[in-house]
Design an enzyme around this catalytic site. Structure first.
Site, PDB file in Angstrom:
ATOM      1  N   SER A   1       0.856  -1.184   0.000  1.00 42.42           N
ATOM      2  CA  SER A   1       0.000   0.000   0.000  1.00 42.42           C
ATOM      3  C   SER A   1       0.888   1.228   0.000  1.00 42.42           C
ATOM      4  O   SER A   1       2.050   1.175   0.413  1.00 42.42           O
ATOM      5  CB  SER A   1      -0.880   0.020   1.247  1.00 42.42           C
ATOM      6  OG  SER A   1      -0.120   0.409   2.393  1.00 42.42           O
ATOM      7  N   ASP A   2       0.358   2.335  -0.465  1.00 48.87           N
ATOM      8  CA  ASP A   2       1.050   3.595  -0.223  1.00 48.87           C
ATOM      9  C   ASP A   2       0.924   3.895   1.269  1.00 48.87           C
ATOM     10  O   ASP A   2       0.149   3.260   1.993  1.00 48.87           O
ATOM     11  CB  ASP A   2       0.450   4.724  -1.069  1.00 48.87           C
ATOM     12  CG  ASP A   2       1.453   5.836  -1.315  1.00 48.87           C
ATOM     13  OD1 ASP A   2       2.440   5.936  -0.558  1.00 48.87           O
ATOM     14  OD2 ASP A   2       1.260   6.617  -2.254  1.00 48.87           O
ATOM     15  N   CYS A   3       1.685   4.863   1.730  1.00 48.49           N
ATOM     16  CA  CYS A   3       1.747   5.112   3.166  1.00 48.49           C
ATOM     17  C   CYS A   3       0.402   5.597   3.709  1.00 48.49           C
ATOM     18  O   CYS A   3      -0.126   6.615   3.242  1.00 48.49           O
ATOM     19  CB  CYS A   3       2.858   6.099   3.472  1.00 48.49           C
ATOM     20  SG  CYS A   3       4.484   5.452   3.007  1.00 48.49           S
TER      21      CYS A   3
ATOM     22  N   ALA B   1      -2.381   4.187   3.223  1.00 43.13           N
ATOM     23  CA  ALA B   1      -3.491   3.904   2.307  1.00 43.13           C
ATOM     24  C   ALA B   1      -4.418   2.825   2.843  1.00 43.13           C
ATOM     25  O   ALA B   1      -5.585   2.761   2.442  1.00 43.13           O
ATOM     26  CB  ALA B   1      -2.959   3.516   0.925  1.00 43.13           C
TER      27      ALA B   1
END
Length: 755
Positions: A277-279, A281
């Site tokens: 995941s993005d940070c 997310a």
């Protein structure tokens, strides 16, 4: 940490790295690595004679639930009883290794400027150089091997602060960049499969950080199937399928009502070795989007969708409770861990001392090497774009100039890298490099004009005007920097900040001769008044040119290098800011006054168009007789009639590779200077169908030309990929009929029919 901005920085940082490497070599126990003999090297997961799959399963079987949970965050803690050290998955290599613990690494131009070179080979070489430096730094404990690069989102809106990180607005160019950079970064085939790991981000339809009431955390990107197929998906497909990227990062936003990291169908379109995941997310699935009913449901949703690791601590904090509630099974954790450990095993991270491994000879001497620094210079040379050059003021001849004035606050800035920049090997400002370049030829003076890039005051104008009056020629350095655009920082305006335009006009009015304007920054600027001002003879865009960018600019200004860069994005007028940034539609809609986006669909006025870029030479083109005029499809294909045009479904094509052909083009340099030139091949469809692009770049080639000589180049065309269109349903169709190809003002016709 090295803070110097001159060549002493390189020497000092190199000495530090060498001393550190010597220390680590002499004190072997000080470097942390898994499978360290004799105590921890006998586990099956350390046995290199076993398959990756067997080793990964073996390691998982030895872990407790608590230890498994610790693997779900990017900052994975150590497992002392197994001799496994902590590991930070989050490393960046967008345009050079950017790690806070690194003294220095080669700083290449920001991606948007590198993309302006339209040079596939250059993209590959930059990726390869970054991979070498990343592996070398890993060997001395200063970097990881999992790099969350490249960013292949399409630069859809000119206000987006992170557009600078991307290869531009064209999905075909972004696709080509993605595959070349990733292949270079990850290296060729090795014993363990990976040199370093690349990650394609941010999947998908992420190109808004903060606009109006929207942020990247709460935005729901409403995307049509047509736009998804022909704009938002292609760069990621190429990044994974052609580039072989070992990682995919899902983005913060929703796509059509479903958070990207919880969208099983969407992630299934681009499945690769592991998904991060993005940070934060994962947190947004519940905390912002309210898609899940609880934190535990959010964790269950993303694991089910295919996410393996969370940048952040949300999964770490909530997965155990989700298991207790029966929402997550431990087998789902094992699937995620299998993907993660498989990548680490392919990287050789469980093979013992990295200094004794396949790439153990790499060390500090491979960081900031002469080869890599020369490559950074060449990248800046090829990327810088000449936007205007009336009366051929450029190039300047330093033998016939006595004085030069440099104006503008960006002229003395040494940090020219843009977002996600590390500490360069060494760097000089534009003013310093011009001083060095003209030493012994002419006098050079400087005035800032503005206190900083925001230029909120005219206080320094008078000094700048007086400085300009005394000089034979004046170079003004203006534009934007990372205080104006970046992550979490979208722009509200496309005009130059503050009083910059007023400063430019005042200097132009006061100077003896028409001035030269240099523009910095990654995003498009409305500089129409400068383009139309006869007192501004030349305009150059340097983007964020990296550690060697100032030298490259000096070489171009004084004619040692012939500019060849082409804009990889449209430069829109200020009026475009009236278009809602939240409108994800690519295609124009006249019924609601919507002008569309990018050169493929935009119907409004432009400051500079996609592909614009001048040279000191003129060029002529000729399609060679070997270029095909007819392509025959097999008679077994069934054509359907759509809007008066026969078309076939690409999915029905048996073997698209057999239809590929080379378009042969001869390029003639009609100028006095040798130089690189970008050949751009565009295509128009047999008939404009509903929603079809007005034109489409189908191929490009960067060639070195010799003055008054011609050179031939071949551009590969894949009809299924380059000539097909996305139907409203998202299916790709291939129209039959007559296609018009063009290079500059030269055209070639090709007929595509069923025979």
């Amino acid at each position: 940490m090295c803070k110097l901005s001159n060549n002493d920085c390189k020497l000092l940082c190199f000495i530090i790295l060498v001393l550190l490497f010597d220390h680590l070599t002499s004190e072997s126990d000080s470097l942390e690595f898994a499978c360290k003999p004799p105590r921890h090297s006998t586990y099956p997961f350390c046995n290199t004679s076993l398959t990756i799959s067997v080793r990964a399963q073996s390691l998982i079987s030895l872990l407790t639930l608590s230890e498994k949970l610790q693997r779900l965050t990017t900052n994975s803690s150590s497992i002392p009883r197994l001799g496994i050290p902590p590991y930070q998955w989050r490393n960046h290599a967008l345009h050079g290794v950017a790690a806070t613990t690194v003294a220095s690494a080669t700083s290449f131009p920001q991606v948007i400027l590198t993309a302006a070179s339209f040079n596939r080979t250059l993209w590959y070489l930059i990726g390869s150089a970054i991979g070498v430096e990343g592996r070398a730094l890993y060997n001395v404990g200063l970097a990881g091997l999992t790099f969350w690069s490249p960013n292949v989102n399409v630069f859809r809106d000119p206000r987006w602060g992170r557009g600078q990180e991307t290869p531009g607005e064209d999905p075909m160019v972004s696709s080509a960049y993605a595959s070349e950079f990733v292949r270079g970064l990850q290296g060729g085939p090795h014993d363990h499969g990976l040199f370093v790991s690349a990650c394609c981000k941010h999947f998908t339809a992420y190109d808004l950080d903060k606009w109006a009431n929207f942020t990247k955390y709460n935005f729901n990107a409403l995307v049509t199937e047509q736009d998804l197929e022909d704009t938002y998906l292609p760069p990621f497909r190429s990044c994974i399928q052609q580039g072989g990227a070992s990682c995919l990062m899902c983005s913060f936003n929703q796509v059509n009502g479903v958070p990207a990291c919880a969208n099983e169908d969407l992630l299934g379109l681009a499945r690769t070795k592991y998904i991060t995941s993005d940070c934060d997310a994962v947190a947004t699935v519940y905390e912002y989007h309210k898609y899940a009913k609880s934190a535990e449901d959010a964790v269950a949703d993303v694991l089910r969708a295919g996410v393996d690791i969370n940048c952040g601590t949300y999964m770490l904090r909530h997965t155990q409770t989700a298991i207790k509630q029966g929402k997550v099974k431990e087998e789902e954790l094992d699937r995620a861990l299998f993907n993660l450990f498989s990548v680490q095993l392919r990287l050789g991270m469980f093979d013992g001392d990295p200094r004794k491994g396949q790439f153990g000879k790499l060390g500090p001497w491979n960081v900031c090497s002469t080869e890599h620094r020369t490559l950074a210079l060449e990248a800046a040379r090829q990327g810088i774009v000449l936007l205007k050059n009336e009366n051929k003021i450029l190039p300047l001849d330093r033998d016939f100039i006595t004085s030069l004035a440099v104006i503008g606050p960006m002229a003395t800035e040494t940090k020219l890298g843009g977002d996600y920049s590390g500490i360069g090997c060494s760097s000089r400002s534009i003013y310093e490099e011009l001083q060095e370049f003209t030493k012994g030829f002419l006098s050079i003076s400087y005035a800032s004009g503005c206190h900083d890039i925001a230029c909120q005051s005219v206080e320094g104008f008078n000094e700048a005007i007086e400085t300009a009056k005394e000089a034979d020629y004046v170079i003004i350095v203006a534009g934007i920097d990372t205080t104006q655009e970046g992550e979490d920082l979208d722009r509200d305006s496309l005009v130059l900040p503050g009083e910059q335009m007023a400063l430019i006009s005042a200097i132009a009015d006061a100077s003896k001769r028409p001035v030269i304007l240099v523009l910095t920054g990654g995003g498009p600027l409305d500089v129409l008044s400068a383009d139309r001002n006869p007192l501004i003879s030349s305009i150059l865009w340097v983007g964020y040119p990296g550690e060697a960018g100032a030298k490259a600019l000096a070489e171009i200004i004084f004619g040692l290098v012939n500019p060849a860069g082409r804009l990889p994005m449209t430069w829109y007028p200020e009026s475009f800011t009236n278009v809602p940034m939240s409108d994800m539609n690519m295609r124009a809609d006249p019924s609601r006054g919507y002008p569309g986006r990018t050169y493929r669909f935009y119907t409004g006025t432009r400051i500079y168009g996609f592909g614009h870029g001048l040279s000191y030479s003129a060029f002529s083109y000729k399609f060679l007789s070997s270029s095909p005029t007819k392509i025959s499809l097999h008679k077994s294909l069934k054509a359907e009639r759509l809007e008066g045009v026969d078309e076939v479904l690409v999915d029905d094509m048996q073997d698209c590779s057999k239809l590929r052909f080379g378009m042969q083009v001869s390029v003639m340099n009609l100028g006095d200077l040798d130089g690189r030139h970008v050949v751009m091949l565009f295509s128009r469809w047999p008939k404009v169908l509903q929603g079809s692009p007005t034109t489409q770049l189908v191929g490009f080639s960067s060639v070195h030309t010799v003055s008054y000589e011609s050179i031939e180049t071949s551009i590969l065309v894949d009809p299924c990929q380059h000539l097909s269109l996305a139907h409203e349903s998202g299916k790709r169709i291939l129209p039959l009929g007559s296609y018009t190809f063009s290079v500059g003002d030269t055209h070639h016709t090709l007929s595509l029919q069923i025979y």
